[in-house]
Scaffold this active site. Structure first.
Site, PDB file in Angstrom:
ATOM      1  N   HIS A 193       0.850  -1.202   0.000  1.00  0.00           N
ATOM      2  CA  HIS A 193       0.000   0.000   0.000  1.00  0.00           C
ATOM      3  C   HIS A 193       0.881   1.246   0.000  1.00  0.00           C
ATOM      4  O   HIS A 193       1.776   1.392   0.834  1.00  0.00           O
ATOM      5  CB  HIS A 193      -0.928  -0.001   1.219  1.00  0.00           C
ATOM      6  CG  HIS A 193      -1.984  -1.062   1.128  1.00  0.00           C
ATOM      7  ND1 HIS A 193      -2.322  -1.882   2.169  1.00  0.00           N
ATOM      8  CD2 HIS A 193      -2.760  -1.439   0.072  1.00  0.00           C
ATOM      9  CE1 HIS A 193      -3.280  -2.717   1.773  1.00  0.00           C
ATOM     10  NE2 HIS A 193      -3.561  -2.470   0.508  1.00  0.00           N
ATOM     11  N   ALA A 194       0.585   2.152  -0.936  1.00  0.00           N
ATOM     12  CA  ALA A 194       1.501   3.255  -1.231  1.00  0.00           C
ATOM     13  C   ALA A 194       1.768   4.171  -0.041  1.00  0.00           C
ATOM     14  O   ALA A 194       2.901   4.555   0.210  1.00  0.00           O
ATOM     15  CB  ALA A 194       0.936   4.059  -2.400  1.00  0.00           C
ATOM     16  N   ARG A 195       0.716   4.531   0.690  1.00  0.00           N
ATOM     17  CA  ARG A 195       0.874   5.589   1.699  1.00  0.00           C
ATOM     18  C   ARG A 195       1.522   5.106   2.987  1.00  0.00           C
ATOM     19  O   ARG A 195       1.804   5.906   3.875  1.00  0.00           O
ATOM     20  CB  ARG A 195      -0.491   6.192   2.007  1.00  0.00           C
ATOM     21  CG  ARG A 195      -1.504   5.207   2.582  1.00  0.00           C
ATOM     22  CD  ARG A 195      -2.894   5.822   2.564  1.00  0.00           C
ATOM     23  NE  ARG A 195      -3.925   4.880   2.991  1.00  0.00           N
ATOM     24  CZ  ARG A 195      -5.222   5.166   2.982  1.00  0.00           C
ATOM     25  NH1 ARG A 195      -5.638   6.345   2.566  1.00  0.00           N
ATOM     26  NH2 ARG A 195      -6.108   4.280   3.376  1.00  0.00           N
ATOM     27  N   GLU A 196       1.769   3.808   3.108  1.00  0.00           N
ATOM     28  CA  GLU A 196       2.323   3.258   4.350  1.00  0.00           C
ATOM     29  C   GLU A 196       3.847   3.331   4.298  1.00  0.00           C
ATOM     30  O   GLU A 196       4.540   2.327   4.193  1.00  0.00           O
ATOM     31  CB  GLU A 196       1.793   1.827   4.535  1.00  0.00           C
ATOM     32  CG  GLU A 196       0.271   1.805   4.619  1.00  0.00           C
ATOM     33  CD  GLU A 196      -0.375   0.425   4.442  1.00  0.00           C
ATOM     34  OE1 GLU A 196       0.355  -0.582   4.381  1.00  0.00           O
ATOM     35  OE2 GLU A 196      -1.619   0.371   4.361  1.00  0.00           O
ATOM     36  N   ARG A 251      -3.329   4.929  -1.874  1.00  0.00           N
ATOM     37  CA  ARG A 251      -3.196   3.568  -1.336  1.00  0.00           C
ATOM     38  C   ARG A 251      -3.007   2.511  -2.429  1.00  0.00           C
ATOM     39  O   ARG A 251      -2.189   1.610  -2.324  1.00  0.00           O
ATOM     40  CB  ARG A 251      -4.465   3.248  -0.535  1.00  0.00           C
ATOM     41  CG  ARG A 251      -4.682   1.769  -0.194  1.00  0.00           C
ATOM     42  CD  ARG A 251      -5.988   1.630   0.590  1.00  0.00           C
ATOM     43  NE  ARG A 251      -6.452   0.258   0.698  1.00  0.00           N
ATOM     44  CZ  ARG A 251      -6.138  -0.561   1.697  1.00  0.00           C
ATOM     45  NH1 ARG A 251      -5.326  -0.167   2.644  1.00  0.00           N
ATOM     46  NH2 ARG A 251      -6.624  -1.783   1.749  1.00  0.00           N
ATOM     47  N   ASN A 268      -3.829  -5.733  -2.101  1.00  0.00           N
ATOM     48  CA  ASN A 268      -4.071  -6.736  -1.063  1.00  0.00           C
ATOM     49  C   ASN A 268      -5.507  -7.269  -1.084  1.00  0.00           C
ATOM     50  O   ASN A 268      -5.977  -7.858  -0.124  1.00  0.00           O
ATOM     51  CB  ASN A 268      -3.733  -6.170   0.320  1.00  0.00           C
ATOM     52  CG  ASN A 268      -3.136  -7.236   1.225  1.00  0.00           C
ATOM     53  OD1 ASN A 268      -2.539  -8.203   0.738  1.00  0.00           O
ATOM     54  ND2 ASN A 268      -3.309  -7.084   2.526  1.00  0.00           N
ATOM     55  N   ARG A 269      -6.194  -7.064  -2.191  1.00  0.00           N
ATOM     56  CA  ARG A 269      -7.488  -7.703  -2.452  1.00  0.00           C
ATOM     57  C   ARG A 269      -7.441  -8.442  -3.792  1.00  0.00           C
ATOM     58  O   ARG A 269      -8.440  -8.947  -4.259  1.00  0.00           O
ATOM     59  CB  ARG A 269      -8.619  -6.653  -2.525  1.00  0.00           C
ATOM     60  CG  ARG A 269      -8.837  -5.852  -1.253  1.00  0.00           C
ATOM     61  CD  ARG A 269      -9.373  -6.711  -0.120  1.00  0.00           C
ATOM     62  NE  ARG A 269      -9.709  -5.924   1.068  1.00  0.00           N
ATOM     63  CZ  ARG A 269      -8.831  -5.447   1.947  1.00  0.00           C
ATOM     64  NH1 ARG A 269      -7.543  -5.678   1.778  1.00  0.00           N
ATOM     65  NH2 ARG A 269      -9.235  -4.758   3.001  1.00  0.00           N
ATOM     66  N   HIS A 321       2.892  -3.781   6.661  1.00  0.00           N
ATOM     67  CA  HIS A 321       1.926  -2.702   6.421  1.00  0.00           C
ATOM     68  C   HIS A 321       1.951  -1.748   7.614  1.00  0.00           C
ATOM     69  O   HIS A 321       2.683  -1.942   8.570  1.00  0.00           O
ATOM     70  CB  HIS A 321       0.510  -3.286   6.287  1.00  0.00           C
ATOM     71  CG  HIS A 321       0.295  -4.101   5.048  1.00  0.00           C
ATOM     72  ND1 HIS A 321      -0.464  -3.665   3.993  1.00  0.00           N
ATOM     73  CD2 HIS A 321       0.739  -5.334   4.691  1.00  0.00           C
ATOM     74  CE1 HIS A 321      -0.486  -4.580   3.040  1.00  0.00           C
ATOM     75  NE2 HIS A 321       0.239  -5.615   3.433  1.00  0.00           N
ATOM     76  N   SER A 322       1.108  -0.720   7.547  1.00  0.00           N
ATOM     77  CA  SER A 322       0.835   0.112   8.712  1.00  0.00           C
ATOM     78  C   SER A 322      -0.588   0.649   8.522  1.00  0.00           C
ATOM     79  O   SER A 322      -1.098   0.606   7.409  1.00  0.00           O
ATOM     80  CB  SER A 322       1.829   1.274   8.809  1.00  0.00           C
ATOM     81  OG  SER A 322       1.529   2.299   7.879  1.00  0.00           O
ATOM     82  N   TYR A 323      -1.282   1.178   9.517  1.00  0.00           N
ATOM     83  CA  TYR A 323      -0.838   1.268  10.872  1.00  0.00           C
ATOM     84  C   TYR A 323      -1.828   0.510  11.744  1.00  0.00           C
ATOM     85  O   TYR A 323      -2.928   0.210  11.285  1.00  0.00           O
ATOM     86  CB  TYR A 323      -0.794   2.753  11.322  1.00  0.00           C
ATOM     87  CG  TYR A 323      -2.131   3.470  11.272  1.00  0.00           C
ATOM     88  CD1 TYR A 323      -2.927   3.585  12.416  1.00  0.00           C
ATOM     89  CD2 TYR A 323      -2.618   4.008  10.076  1.00  0.00           C
ATOM     90  CE1 TYR A 323      -4.157   4.239  12.367  1.00  0.00           C
ATOM     91  CE2 TYR A 323      -3.849   4.650  10.035  1.00  0.00           C
ATOM     92  CZ  TYR A 323      -4.613   4.760  11.181  1.00  0.00           C
ATOM     93  OH  TYR A 323      -5.836   5.397  11.120  1.00  0.00           O
ATOM     94  N   TYR A 373     -10.490  -7.319  10.341  1.00  0.00           N
ATOM     95  CA  TYR A 373     -11.823  -7.459   9.763  1.00  0.00           C
ATOM     96  C   TYR A 373     -11.718  -8.507   8.664  1.00  0.00           C
ATOM     97  O   TYR A 373     -10.614  -8.853   8.231  1.00  0.00           O
ATOM     98  CB  TYR A 373     -12.342  -6.134   9.196  1.00  0.00           C
ATOM     99  CG  TYR A 373     -11.309  -5.306   8.480  1.00  0.00           C
ATOM    100  CD1 TYR A 373     -10.769  -5.725   7.263  1.00  0.00           C
ATOM    101  CD2 TYR A 373     -10.856  -4.097   9.010  1.00  0.00           C
ATOM    102  CE1 TYR A 373      -9.814  -4.970   6.609  1.00  0.00           C
ATOM    103  CE2 TYR A 373      -9.889  -3.340   8.362  1.00  0.00           C
ATOM    104  CZ  TYR A 373      -9.379  -3.782   7.161  1.00  0.00           C
ATOM    105  OH  TYR A 373      -8.431  -3.046   6.515  1.00  0.00           O
ATOM    106  N   GLU A 395       1.272  -4.976  10.953  1.00  0.00           N
ATOM    107  CA  GLU A 395       0.797  -3.596  10.857  1.00  0.00           C
ATOM    108  C   GLU A 395       1.624  -2.808  11.859  1.00  0.00           C
ATOM    109  O   GLU A 395       1.424  -2.924  13.067  1.00  0.00           O
ATOM    110  CB  GLU A 395      -0.691  -3.502  11.223  1.00  0.00           C
ATOM    111  CG  GLU A 395      -1.622  -4.277  10.295  1.00  0.00           C
ATOM    112  CD  GLU A 395      -1.976  -3.498   9.033  1.00  0.00           C
ATOM    113  OE1 GLU A 395      -1.596  -2.314   8.927  1.00  0.00           O
ATOM    114  OE2 GLU A 395      -2.640  -4.082   8.164  1.00  0.00           O
TER     115      GLU A 395
HETATM  116 ZN   LIG Z   1      -1.549  -1.853   4.093  1.00  0.00          ZN
END
Ligand SMILES: [Zn+2]
Length: 434
Positions: A193-196, A251, A268-269, A321-323, A373, A395
Site C-alpha cells: 500500500h503506497a501511503r504506508e 493507497r 491486497n485484495r 503494512h501500517s498502521y 476485519y 501492521e
Molecule cells: Zn496496508
C-alpha cells in the site's frame, strides 16, 4: 535459485551523490504539494448503534471523506472505531451532525497538512551516506537497490521480478551469504500500500542490518548464513511514486479502470484467496477494489509468480503494512481457523513479546478476520493456502496519532522493535523446517 542479477553500471560514489540530490528535490516536492490537506482533520468515531452506521454511510457518499481504518465504509461495524479524514470545509457540518445523533468522536489529527510537512522531522544529516532514518522516494530506493547489491556481492543480489502498470521495475533483493547449496528462504515484502511509508523504510532497514551484522556471528548473521531472505522493498512502485509526487495518501495501484474515472486496484485484495468475496469491493472507486479479475495487477503477478516458482524453498512469508500495531496471520477471508492456528498463534504471541520487550510498544495478534476485519484476496492468505505455513502480516506503528504520517524520528525505534519479531519468527522457522 535466481540466476540473472540485474545491476546498473553506476559507481557507488556517483549513485550516492545522485541520491543526496534527489532526496533534496523530493523533500521539496512533498512538503510543497500544494497544501491540499490544509485544515483537513482525521476523526475517530465510535459507532454504537445502527443509526450511527447509517450516518457514516451517508457521509461516505460525499467524496470528501477518506477512510483510514478500516479502509472502506463497507468494513465499518458497530463497536469498532473508525478513523477517517474529512475536508476542511466539511468539518464543522460533520461535527454538528455527530453531536446531534450522539456519535462519540475525537479529533485524532487537527491539521493534516501540518502533519504531512512534519513527517520530515529529522535534522538533515551532513553525511552523504544513505540515511535509513529518512523516507526515500522511489528513484532513491531504486538507486539504493543497485548500490547495495554492487557493494555487497557476497551477501546481496538484485533481481527484477516484474514491471508495474507504469513499467517501473519491481526489484527483489536476495539477502543471504552464498553457500553453494540451496537454502530455505523467507519472503519479506514491503510497500503493498503506497501511503504506508514506514513499510519500505523497514525493508531497507532490514537489508542494512543484514550487511552490518555480516560475519559478526550475531543472530542475524546466523540467519543469513542459514537462510535466504527474499526482500521486495517496494511492491506498489507506481502508487508509492504517486504518494510522493501527487497525493501523500494514495493507497492503491495506478492502473486505469475502463469505464471508470477512478484509478487503481487494492493489491491486497487482488490475490487468489477467495478473491472478491467478503471485505472487498467491485467498485473501482473503492479503496478496497479487488480489480477486474484475480491477479489482474502486474504487481500481484510479479509477487505471486515469484513465490509460486520458489514455493518449495520459501518457508515463511512476512508482509509489512501500517498502521495499528498488529501481527496477523490467516485467515482474513473467513472466520474459520487455519489448520495451523495454534502454532501460528503461539509464534505470533512470542514474536510480539519480543517486539514489545524493546520499547514497550503494545501489539495485538491473532487471525486477520477477528483481529482486524474480514478481507478476501490478501497476500498472506494466498501464500498460506499455497502451502507456506508461516505467513504473517505486520501492521507497524502507530495506532492513529500520526497514522500513515509517522514522523521520520520514529523510523529507528519502529524498525528496531520490528527486527526483534522478525528474528524470532526466522529463528523459529529455521528450527521447524518442513
Ligand atoms: Zn496496508
Amino acid at each position: 535459485m535466481f540466476h540473472v542479477p540485474q545491476r546498473d553500471s553506476d559507481t557507488p560514489g556517483k549513485s550516492m551523490e545522485r541520491l543526496f540530490f534527489l532526496g533534496f528535490v523530493a523533500a521539496l516536492a512533498v512538503s510543497g504539494a500544494g497544501g491540499r490537506y490544509y485544515g483537513d482533520k482525521v476523526l475517530r468515531l465510535q459507532p454504537e448503534i445502527e443509526e450511527h452506521l447509517q450516518f457514516i454511510k451517508n457521509v461516505s457518499r460525499s467524496a470528501k471523506v477518506d477512510f483510514w481504518k478500516p479502509h472502506s465504509v463497507e468494513l465499518v461495524t458497530t463497536n469498532r472505531s473508525v478513523d477517517f479524514r474529512v475536508d476542511a470545509d466539511r468539518v464543522s457540518d460533520l461535527q454538528a451532525g455527530l453531536e446531534k445523533i450522539g456519535l462519540k468522536y475525537e479529533v485524532l489529527i487537527d491539521n493534516l497538512q501540518t502533519l504531512i510537512e512534519n513527517q520530515f522531522d529529522r535534522k538533515a544529516s551532513r553525511s552523504l551516506d544513505y540515511s535509513y532514518e529518512s523516507y526515500h522516494n522511489w528513484d532513491q530506493i531504486e538507486s539504493w537497490t543497485a548500490t547495495i547489491a554492487d557493494e555487497n556481492p557476497n551477501l546481496i543480489s538484485r533481481f527484477e521480478i516484474g514491471r508495474s502498470y507504469e513499467e517501473r521495475p519491481i526489484y527483489l533483493l536476495r539477502v543471504g551469504n552464498r553457500t553453494g547449496s540451496l537454502k530455505p528462504a523467507i519472503f519479506l515484502d514491503c510497500g503493498i500500500h503506497a501511503r504506508e511509508w514506514i513499510s519500505p523504510a523497514f525493508c531497507q532497514w532490514f537489508v542494512k542490518e543484514a550487511i552490518r551484522n555480516f560475519g559478526t556471528r550475531s543472530t542475524l548473521d546466523t540467519l543469513v548464513n542459514e537462510l535466504d531472505f527474499l526482500v521486495v522493498p517496494v511492491v506498489n512502485v507506481d502508487g508509492y511514486s504517486y504518494s510522493w509526487t501527487k497525493d501523500r495518501l494514495w493507497r492503491k495501484t495506478r492502473s486505469r479502470n475502463p469505464g471508470s474515472a477512478c484509478v487503481g486496484t487494492d493489491l491486497n485484495r487482488n490475490f487468489n484467496a477467495q478473491w472478491c468475496a467478503g471485505g472487498a469491493s467491485r467498485d473501482p472507486c473503492s479503496e478496497i477494489y479487488c480489480g477486474p479479475q484475480v491477479e489482474s495487477e502486474k504487481e500481484v503477478k510479479a509477487i505471486a509468480g515469484c513465490i509460486r516458482s520458489h514455493s518449495s524453498t520459501i518457508k515463511a512469508y512476512l508482509t509489512i503494512h501500517s498502521y495499528s500495531q498488529k501481527c496477523l496471520f490467516p485467515y482474513s477471508y473467513t472466520h474459520a481457523l487455519a489448520f495451523d492456528h495454534e502454532e501460528l498463534n503461539n509464534l505470533a504471541s512470542n514474536a510480539v513479546d519480543a517486539l514489545t520487550s524493546l520499547y514497550g510498544t503494545p501489539f495485538e495478534f491473532g487471525p486477520g478476520a477477528s483481529s482486524m476485519y474480514v478481507a478476501s484476496g490478501g497476500s498472506d492468505d494466498w501464500v498460506y493456502d499455497l502451502g507456506i505455513k508461516y505467513s504473517f502480516t505486520f501492521e507497524l506503528r502507530d495506532t492513529g496519532k500520526y497514522g500513515f504520517l509517522l514522523p521520520e524520528s520514529q523510523i529507528r525505534p519502529t524498525c528496531e522493535e520490528t527486527m526483534l519479531a522478525v528474528y524470532h519468527i526466522a529463528s523459529y522457522v529455521l528450527n521447524h523446517l518442513y
